[in-house]
Scaffold this motif. Structure first.
Motif, PDB file in Angstrom:
ATOM      1  N   ILE A  69     -18.537  27.276  12.077  1.00 30.06           N
ATOM      2  CA  ILE A  69     -17.711  27.040  13.122  1.00 30.06           C
ATOM      3  C   ILE A  69     -15.997  27.167  13.250  1.00 30.06           C
ATOM      4  O   ILE A  69     -15.597  26.152  12.573  1.00 30.06           O
ATOM      5  CB  ILE A  69     -18.122  25.537  13.939  1.00 30.06           C
ATOM      6  N   LYS A  70     -15.585  28.244  13.815  1.00 29.99           N
ATOM      7  CA  LYS A  70     -14.220  28.206  13.508  1.00 29.99           C
ATOM      8  C   LYS A  70     -13.218  27.106  14.003  1.00 29.99           C
ATOM      9  O   LYS A  70     -13.620  26.573  15.171  1.00 29.99           O
ATOM     10  CB  LYS A  70     -13.829  29.511  14.657  1.00 29.99           C
ATOM     11  N   ASN A  71     -12.276  26.840  13.012  1.00 34.47           N
ATOM     12  CA  ASN A  71     -11.476  25.684  13.231  1.00 34.47           C
ATOM     13  C   ASN A  71     -12.205  24.386  13.661  1.00 34.47           C
ATOM     14  O   ASN A  71     -11.527  23.549  14.498  1.00 34.47           O
ATOM     15  CB  ASN A  71     -10.397  26.235  14.221  1.00 34.47           C
ATOM     16  N   ASP A  72     -13.217  24.122  13.300  1.00 32.98           N
ATOM     17  CA  ASP A  72     -13.987  22.763  13.437  1.00 32.98           C
ATOM     18  C   ASP A  72     -14.356  22.426  12.352  1.00 32.98           C
ATOM     19  O   ASP A  72     -15.432  22.760  11.480  1.00 32.98           O
ATOM     20  CB  ASP A  72     -15.284  23.039  14.440  1.00 32.98           C
ATOM     21  N   PRO A  73     -13.561  21.318  11.759  1.00 33.45           N
ATOM     22  CA  PRO A  73     -13.740  20.808  10.210  1.00 33.45           C
ATOM     23  C   PRO A  73     -14.779  19.956   9.987  1.00 33.45           C
ATOM     24  O   PRO A  73     -15.273  19.224  11.048  1.00 33.45           O
ATOM     25  CB  PRO A  73     -12.461  19.893   9.912  1.00 33.45           C
ATOM     26  N   LEU A  74     -15.618  20.128   8.658  1.00 29.92           N
ATOM     27  CA  LEU A  74     -16.361  19.019   8.334  1.00 29.92           C
ATOM     28  C   LEU A  74     -15.462  17.893   7.722  1.00 29.92           C
ATOM     29  O   LEU A  74     -14.930  18.105   7.109  1.00 29.92           O
ATOM     30  CB  LEU A  74     -17.408  19.786   7.412  1.00 29.92           C
ATOM     31  N   LEU A  75     -15.873  16.559   8.198  1.00 28.64           N
ATOM     32  CA  LEU A  75     -15.355  15.435   7.480  1.00 28.64           C
ATOM     33  C   LEU A  75     -16.192  14.648   7.028  1.00 28.64           C
ATOM     34  O   LEU A  75     -17.365  14.229   7.317  1.00 28.64           O
ATOM     35  CB  LEU A  75     -14.713  14.718   8.716  1.00 28.64           C
ATOM     36  N   PHE A  76     -15.939  14.305   5.723  1.00 29.32           N
ATOM     37  CA  PHE A  76     -16.690  13.093   4.902  1.00 29.32           C
ATOM     38  C   PHE A  76     -15.497  12.102   4.509  1.00 29.32           C
ATOM     39  O   PHE A  76     -14.632  12.697   3.771  1.00 29.32           O
ATOM     40  CB  PHE A  76     -17.189  13.925   3.694  1.00 29.32           C
ATOM     41  N   ILE A  77     -15.579  10.810   4.979  1.00 27.71           N
ATOM     42  CA  ILE A  77     -14.724   9.983   4.728  1.00 27.71           C
ATOM     43  C   ILE A  77     -15.462   8.753   4.255  1.00 27.71           C
ATOM     44  O   ILE A  77     -16.356   8.300   5.066  1.00 27.71           O
ATOM     45  CB  ILE A  77     -13.682   9.784   6.071  1.00 27.71           C
ATOM     46  N   LYS A  78     -15.166   8.178   3.154  1.00 27.71           N
ATOM     47  CA  LYS A  78     -15.899   7.025   2.870  1.00 27.71           C
ATOM     48  C   LYS A  78     -14.756   5.812   2.648  1.00 27.71           C
ATOM     49  O   LYS A  78     -13.787   5.845   1.946  1.00 27.71           O
ATOM     50  CB  LYS A  78     -16.762   6.882   1.541  1.00 27.71           C
ATOM     51  N   ALA A  79     -14.697   4.637   3.480  1.00 28.95           N
ATOM     52  CA  ALA A  79     -13.698   3.874   3.436  1.00 28.95           C
ATOM     53  C   ALA A  79     -14.657   2.249   3.450  1.00 28.95           C
ATOM     54  O   ALA A  79     -15.669   2.260   4.027  1.00 28.95           O
ATOM     55  CB  ALA A  79     -12.944   3.771   4.611  1.00 28.95           C
ATOM     56  N   VAL A  80     -14.125   1.659   2.602  1.00 28.76           N
ATOM     57  CA  VAL A  80     -14.699   0.057   2.466  1.00 28.76           C
ATOM     58  C   VAL A  80     -14.038  -0.903   2.705  1.00 28.76           C
ATOM     59  O   VAL A  80     -12.285  -0.783   2.306  1.00 28.76           O
ATOM     60  CB  VAL A  80     -15.227  -0.010   0.810  1.00 28.76           C
ATOM     61  N   ARG A  81     -14.234  -2.127   2.972  1.00 22.91           N
ATOM     62  CA  ARG A  81     -13.567  -3.465   2.809  1.00 22.91           C
ATOM     63  C   ARG A  81     -14.095  -4.188   1.922  1.00 22.91           C
ATOM     64  O   ARG A  81     -15.132  -4.494   2.032  1.00 22.91           O
ATOM     65  CB  ARG A  81     -13.537  -3.684   4.353  1.00 22.91           C
ATOM     66  N   GLU A  82     -13.320  -4.731   1.282  1.00 26.68           N
ATOM     67  CA  GLU A  82     -13.641  -5.664   0.180  1.00 26.68           C
ATOM     68  C   GLU A  82     -13.363  -7.301   0.846  1.00 26.68           C
ATOM     69  O   GLU A  82     -12.073  -7.385   1.439  1.00 26.68           O
ATOM     70  CB  GLU A  82     -12.802  -5.608  -1.115  1.00 26.68           C
ATOM     71  N   VAL A  83     -14.140  -7.918   0.907  1.00 26.01           N
ATOM     72  CA  VAL A  83     -14.060  -9.447   1.198  1.00 26.01           C
ATOM     73  C   VAL A  83     -14.611 -10.362   0.144  1.00 26.01           C
ATOM     74  O   VAL A  83     -15.140  -9.940  -0.838  1.00 26.01           O
ATOM     75  CB  VAL A  83     -15.017  -9.472   2.567  1.00 26.01           C
ATOM     76  N   ASP A  84     -13.818 -11.439   0.168  1.00 20.69           N
ATOM     77  CA  ASP A  84     -14.048 -12.389  -0.836  1.00 20.69           C
ATOM     78  C   ASP A  84     -15.396 -13.252  -0.332  1.00 20.69           C
ATOM     79  O   ASP A  84     -15.802 -13.308   0.652  1.00 20.69           O
ATOM     80  CB  ASP A  84     -13.034 -13.627  -0.582  1.00 20.69           C
ATOM     81  N   SER A  85     -15.987 -13.604  -1.369  1.00 22.25           N
ATOM     82  CA  SER A  85     -17.615 -14.248  -1.053  1.00 22.25           C
ATOM     83  C   SER A  85     -17.305 -15.530  -1.319  1.00 22.25           C
ATOM     84  O   SER A  85     -16.596 -16.220  -1.701  1.00 22.25           O
ATOM     85  CB  SER A  85     -18.519 -13.818  -2.021  1.00 22.25           C
TER      86      SER A  85
END
Length: 85
Positions: A69-85
């Motif tokens: 698809i012209k000028n329509d990017p495929l995005l793959f983003i993995k973002a995590v948040r580390e929390v104290d347990s």
């Protein structure tokens, strides 16, 4: 006709709207002045995203432009948040 090749084998920065990141990759701009198309991929090297008062660390990320698809990017983003347990 246009054929512009952009090669970023080392890091470049994308900063704004809570995003601080470094990327690398290759892109090509082809077509004419009135009808250009992007082709290629960039990948995240490192980064963080501050959103809704929380900080997420970018673990993986790709932005892919292909001719599906012209000028329509495929995005793959993995973002995590580390929390104290």
């Amino acid at each position: 006709p246009i054929e512009l090749k952009l090669n970023a084998p080392s890091n470049f920065s994308i900063v704004g709207f809570g995003l601080e990141s470094t990327w690398k990759g290759n892109m090509t701009v082809v077509g004419s002045l009135l009808d250009t198309q992007l082709m290629g991929m960039i990948t995240v090297e490192k980064g963080k995203l501050d959103i809704f008062g929380k900080t997420l660390k970018l673990k993986e990320g790709k932005v892919i432009y292909d001719n599906h698809i012209k000028n329509d990017p495929l995005l793959f983003i993995k973002a995590v948040r580390e929390v104290d347990s």
